[in-house]
Enzyme design. Structure first.
Site, mmCIF file in Angstrom:
data_model
loop_
_atom_site.group_PDB
_atom_site.id
_atom_site.type_symbol
_atom_site.label_atom_id
_atom_site.label_comp_id
_atom_site.label_asym_id
_atom_site.label_seq_id
_atom_site.Cartn_x
_atom_site.Cartn_y
_atom_site.Cartn_z
ATOM 1 N N HIS A 191 -2.489 -1.723 16.476
ATOM 2 C CA HIS A 191 -3.460 -2.600 15.806
ATOM 3 C C HIS A 191 -4.848 -2.608 16.442
ATOM 4 O O HIS A 191 -5.777 -3.155 15.857
ATOM 5 C CB HIS A 191 -2.906 -4.031 15.733
ATOM 6 N N HIS A 194 0.832 -1.204 0.000
ATOM 7 C CA HIS A 194 0.000 0.000 0.000
ATOM 8 C C HIS A 194 0.867 1.254 0.000
ATOM 9 O O HIS A 194 2.096 1.184 -0.051
ATOM 10 C CB HIS A 194 -0.997 -0.034 1.164
ATOM 11 N N LYS A 254 -6.975 7.199 9.225
ATOM 12 C CA LYS A 254 -5.968 6.157 9.184
ATOM 13 C C LYS A 254 -6.311 5.222 8.014
ATOM 14 O O LYS A 254 -7.487 4.931 7.789
ATOM 15 C CB LYS A 254 -6.028 5.391 10.508
ATOM 16 N N HIS A 289 3.944 1.397 2.357
ATOM 17 C CA HIS A 289 5.125 0.648 1.906
ATOM 18 C C HIS A 289 5.802 1.408 0.761
ATOM 19 O O HIS A 289 7.013 1.516 0.690
ATOM 20 C CB HIS A 289 4.745 -0.738 1.378
ATOM 21 N N CYS A 331 -3.347 -3.395 21.767
ATOM 22 C CA CYS A 331 -2.183 -2.775 21.127
ATOM 23 C C CYS A 331 -2.605 -1.429 20.549
ATOM 24 O O CYS A 331 -3.655 -1.317 19.907
ATOM 25 C CB CYS A 331 -1.687 -3.690 20.007
ATOM 26 N N LYS A 361 -7.960 -1.553 6.216
ATOM 27 C CA LYS A 361 -8.786 -2.450 5.396
ATOM 28 C C LYS A 361 -10.251 -2.307 5.783
ATOM 29 O O LYS A 361 -11.124 -2.322 4.933
ATOM 30 C CB LYS A 361 -8.361 -3.899 5.646
ATOM 31 N N CYS A 363 1.759 -8.828 20.977
ATOM 32 C CA CYS A 363 0.850 -8.409 19.891
ATOM 33 C C CYS A 363 1.314 -9.084 18.611
ATOM 34 O O CYS A 363 2.446 -8.870 18.166
ATOM 35 C CB CYS A 363 0.833 -6.901 19.699
ATOM 36 N N CYS A 368 2.162 -6.687 15.569
ATOM 37 C CA CYS A 368 3.494 -6.061 15.632
ATOM 38 C C CYS A 368 4.581 -7.117 15.748
ATOM 39 O O CYS A 368 5.755 -6.801 15.605
ATOM 40 C CB CYS A 368 3.633 -5.164 16.859
HETATM 41 N N1 MSP Z 1 8.413 -6.544 8.737
HETATM 42 C C1 MSP Z 1 8.502 -5.374 9.513
HETATM 43 C C2 MSP Z 1 9.784 -4.631 9.219
HETATM 44 C C3 MSP Z 1 11.029 -5.430 9.453
HETATM 45 S S1 MSP Z 1 12.455 -4.522 9.023
HETATM 46 C C4 MSP Z 1 13.708 -5.408 9.613
HETATM 47 C C5 MSP Z 1 7.319 -4.448 9.222
HETATM 48 N N2 MSP Z 1 6.705 -4.647 8.067
HETATM 49 S S2 MSP Z 1 5.386 -3.870 7.578
HETATM 50 O O1 MSP Z 1 5.104 -4.416 6.291
HETATM 51 O O2 MSP Z 1 4.371 -3.964 8.563
HETATM 52 O O3 MSP Z 1 5.695 -2.359 7.505
HETATM 53 C C6 MSP Z 1 6.694 -1.852 6.717
HETATM 54 C C7 MSP Z 1 6.779 -0.360 6.730
HETATM 55 O O4 MSP Z 1 5.587 0.257 6.237
HETATM 56 C C8 MSP Z 1 7.036 0.246 8.100
HETATM 57 O O5 MSP Z 1 8.172 1.081 8.015
HETATM 58 C C9 MSP Z 1 5.812 1.070 8.365
HETATM 59 O O6 MSP Z 1 6.113 2.228 9.090
HETATM 60 C C10 MSP Z 1 5.373 1.432 6.969
HETATM 61 N N3 MSP Z 1 3.990 1.857 6.931
HETATM 62 C C11 MSP Z 1 2.870 1.096 7.149
HETATM 63 N N4 MSP Z 1 1.771 1.911 7.058
HETATM 64 C C12 MSP Z 1 2.166 3.181 6.800
HETATM 65 C C13 MSP Z 1 1.501 4.382 6.519
HETATM 66 N N5 MSP Z 1 0.184 4.495 6.567
HETATM 67 N N6 MSP Z 1 2.273 5.449 6.168
HETATM 68 C C14 MSP Z 1 3.625 5.363 6.045
HETATM 69 N N7 MSP Z 1 4.277 4.247 6.299
HETATM 70 C C15 MSP Z 1 3.595 3.185 6.822
HETATM 71 O O7 MSP Z 1 7.028 -3.588 10.026
#
Ligand code: MSP
Length: 694
Positions: A149, A21, A297, A24, A146, A300, A129, A132
């Site tokens: 979440h 999304h 926020k 990411h 949490c 889904k 959690c 996380c």
């Molecule tokens: N797997 C762990 C990271 C391990 S690194 C050794 C993880 N994965 S994640 O897929 O949940 O999230 C990845 C990244 O996406 C995180 O840096 C998180 O901050 C970012 N984001 C998830 N939602 C977001 C927004 N709405 N806005 C900006 N970034 C966000 O955590």
């Protein structure tokens, strides 16, 4: 950072069970901008990204889908690779934590920590959690849930090996003080420092209650905690431990980019692990802000998750890259809305930059037959223009401190400088061919320079600009070169398309209205409820007319002729039935796959939009939400009933079923005051606290 010849940038490795999304995409785009900037400077760049594939969350998701865990994750990786392709993310390495090379790195770093005396055996009792994949203390939670979440944490009690994080408090504080860039952005450093000062608890780094992870080499009953495993990816990509030459070259990383939610892991746990293993620490860990969508926020359940693939297809990948890095400061939160996105495209991109290019090309075409003219004597005005383009120092400073929005503002001042130059010089009025040539030469030169500055952010647009100007192979190394007279220019399409916000809003509204109408129509069709109410009177019916059974959803497909319907294959142990349900607007297919649901099995087979439905899956609806009836432990094929009632085998029609008034009370399914059960297990209902069952 940028005067060194080695640059190693990383993104977090993403959990593959989520669809990629906007959040990411944000980190990956920022990392890509840095990688491209450093490549353009001539640095030796390593840019890594990947997927975090171990841990309980992934194991559970695979189980739910009824798949082998490895096969389950293998199927999820292409969607990430596809997103990065669409967004032009030029990573050098895509690491998957299930790769062999990664296992070696994890075992090696663990061994070093162990030999340093930092790993010991104990018992863990605490709160976990799953979302996380992190342990929490009561004080970190909101009403037992949490904060990220909003879900209840689990109580975990098991034997575990611990990492002596507590031994690193002083060392970390000392490191933060001496390496001022490590905790970035600067204004967030106090948050971490204060928490570290409060004291550090040792970290449980192994689990025994599930198997999906790298086995702990000192005790095979245990698997290594997913974060200990995942953080290590950064050194795996740098060649640790089997490629010491590469490791020497690229480690320590220049910068780890992470979201603010995972700062603690990267700014406290990871450096402590590296200290224990006697490895160098990354130079900088930058925690960026989060994106909301129209002030909410992204989630889904709200249904407002922005897909970078869809958005890029609609408005362009470079446009999205530009917007995300221009709209918000990287260390702060940002808000995405189509309106603000379109405003940026129309004004900054189409009006400022796109117009500059097309004006220049038109004038060169008209006056010099599409050939870059010669430059003659310069005037003050020309000097002014060149001065306004001399932004390298501030641009580089902003790129080094990851102030992308400021770097882009500098570039846009240069773009405005060039627009002002055309407006002031008024080439359309100049009669002296030499002077006209000089002016247009200068504008073309300005565009060449601007293409170099925008390239890290908008690589495709930079390339298109160069094609129009007849230049190629430009980079920061050629910044001080000059465009050559005699090059052939090409007037292509407009560099950026403009959008009519009102029209788009109208289209969106129409789409929403249409969806609403369709939803209503589907609802009528599926339930036949309205019809039944209108034509026949529904008689109150007794529960004993029903034959309800536990079935497991083993396959899901989209109905080809109805975009609100799923075609589910439901396994009852002795038979598999095809059932159509209107859950498509409410559930993603992977949320349903593998679930044990309750099915009315003695309902007359119905044909819906050309396909047969051999029964009906029970769900409840309340306030626009829909949740299915489900069981966790019951066996497939088991009867679902209320106490004292034997299921009927007689076939019934929909109207008879509709007369059985079942309902949800506090998340449990009831007929009158009796709970619905399969054996001793109560039937629960997802998402719905109180509401009717149909
Ligand atoms: N797997 C762990 C990271 C391990 S690194 C050794 C993880 N994965 S994640 O897929 O949940 O999230 C990845 C990244 O996406 C995180 O840096 C998180 O901050 C970012 N984001 C998830 N939602 C977001 C927004 N709405 N806005 C900006 N970034 C966000 O955590």
């Amino acid at each position: 950072m940028s005067n060194k010849s080695i640059f190693y940038v990383t993104t977090p490795i993403y959990y593959p069970n989520d669809i990629p999304h906007l959040g990411h995409a944000y980190t990956s785009i920022a990392a890509d901008v840095l990688a491209r900037f450093h490549r353009s400077l001539g640095d030796d760049v390593l840019f890594s990204t990947g997927t975090d594939e171990h841990g309980q969350k992934i194991e559970n998701a695979a189980k739910k889908a009824g798949k082998e865990t490895k096969e389950f994750v293998d199927n999820l990786i292409p969607q990430f690779k596809e997103a990065w392709k669409v967004l032009n993310i030029s990573y050098d390495d895509f690491i998957r934590t299930t790769e062999y090379r990664h296992k070696s790195a994890v075992i090696e770093i663990l061994k070093r920590c162990y030999e340093n005396g930092d790993i010991y055996k104990g018992n863990y009792e605490g709160l976990y959690c799953l979302g996380c994949e992190a342990f929490y203390l009561e004080k970190d939670l909101d009403d037992g849930k949490c904060k990220i979440h909003k879900t209840k944490v689990e109580v975990v009690k098991e034997e575990s090996y611990f990492f002596r994080l507590s031994g690193y408090q002083e060392k970390l504080l000392d490191y933060y003080e001496k390496n001022i860039d490590f905790l970035s952005p600067y204004h967030k450093r106090e948050e971490i420092i204060n928490r570290v000062k409060e004291g550090l608890n040792d970290l449980s780094i192994t689990r025994t209650s599930f198997k999906w992870g790298i086995p702990f080499p000192y005790d095979e009953k245990h698997v290594i905690y997913v974060w200990f495993d995942a953080l290590t990816n950064y050194i795996t990509c740098a060649g640790f431990p089997d490629n010491p030459k590469k490791f020497e070259e690229f480690w320590p990383a220049s910068v780890h980019l992470v979201g603010k939610d995972i700062m603690w892991f990267h700014q406290v746990i990871w450096p402590a692990m590296l200290m224990s293993a006697k490895l160098a620490l990354p130079k900088k860990v930058f925690a960026h802000g989060w994106w909301t969508v129209n002030g909410e926020k992204m989630s889904k359940s709200i249904g407002n998750v922005i897909s970078p693939i869809e958005t890029s297809k609609k408005f362009g990948a470079d446009e999205l890259r530009y917007f995300l890095l221009r709209e918000a400061s990287f260390g702060e939160d940002g808000d995405y809305s189509e309106k603000s996105f379109i405003q940026r495209i129309n004004s900054d991109l189409a009006d400022d930059l796109g117009n500059l290019l097309s004006r220049a090309l038109t004038l060169i075409e008209k006056n010099f037959e599409s050939v870059i003219p010669q430059k003659h004597d310069s005037t003050n005005m020309d000097e002014e223009l060149m001065k306004s383009l001399d932004i390298f120092e501030e641009y580089q400073k902003y790129m080094d401190s990851l102030e992308f929005n400021n770097a882009l503002s500098s570039v846009w001042r240069a773009v405005q400088g060039a627009n002002k130059y055309i407006n002031d010089a008024q080439p359309w009025k100049i009669e002296d061919k030499k002077r006209l040539g000089t002016v247009l030469y200068n504008v073309a030169e300005a565009l060449r320079i601007i293409s170099i500055y925008i390239e890290p952010f908008m690589p495709t647009k930079a390339y298109e600009m160069r094609l129009c100007l007849g230049v190629r192979d430009e980079s920061f190394k050629t910044l001080k070169h000059h465009i050559k007279p005699g090059l052939k220019t090409v007037k292509g399409n407009h560099l950026f398309k403009k959008y009519d916000i009102k029209l788009i809003e109208k289209e969106e509204q129409e789409k929403k209205n249409k969806e609403k109408v369709e939803k209503e129509k589907e609802k009528k069709e599926i339930n036949k409820k309205t019809d039944a109410h209108e034509s026949k009177k529904i008689m109150q019916q007794d529960f004993s007319i029903l034959n309800l059974k536990v079935g497991k959803i083993v396959d899901i497909k989209m109905h080809p002729n109805a975009d609100k319907l799923y075609i589910e294959q439901i396994d009852f142990g002795t038979e598999t039935r095809q059932i159509l349900s209107g859950l498509r607007g409410y559930y993603a297919a992977d949320e349903l796959l593998g679930k044990k649901v309750v099915v009315v099995t003695n309902l007359k087979t119905a044909k819906i939009r050309g396909l047969e439905s051999q029964g009906m899956l029970l769900a409840s609806e309340e306030d626009g939400k829909v949740g299915i009836l489900f069981l966790e432990h019951a066996n497939v094929g088991e009867n679902v009933s209320i106490e004292g009632v034997t299921p009927s085998t007689k076939e019934i029609v929909y109207e008879e079923f509709a007369g059985v008034k079942m309902e949800v009370k506090y998340g449990v399914a009831y007929f009158e005051n009796s709970e619905l059960k399969a054996g001793s297990e109560k039937v629960k209902v997802e998402r719905i606290k109180n509401g009717p069952i149909r």
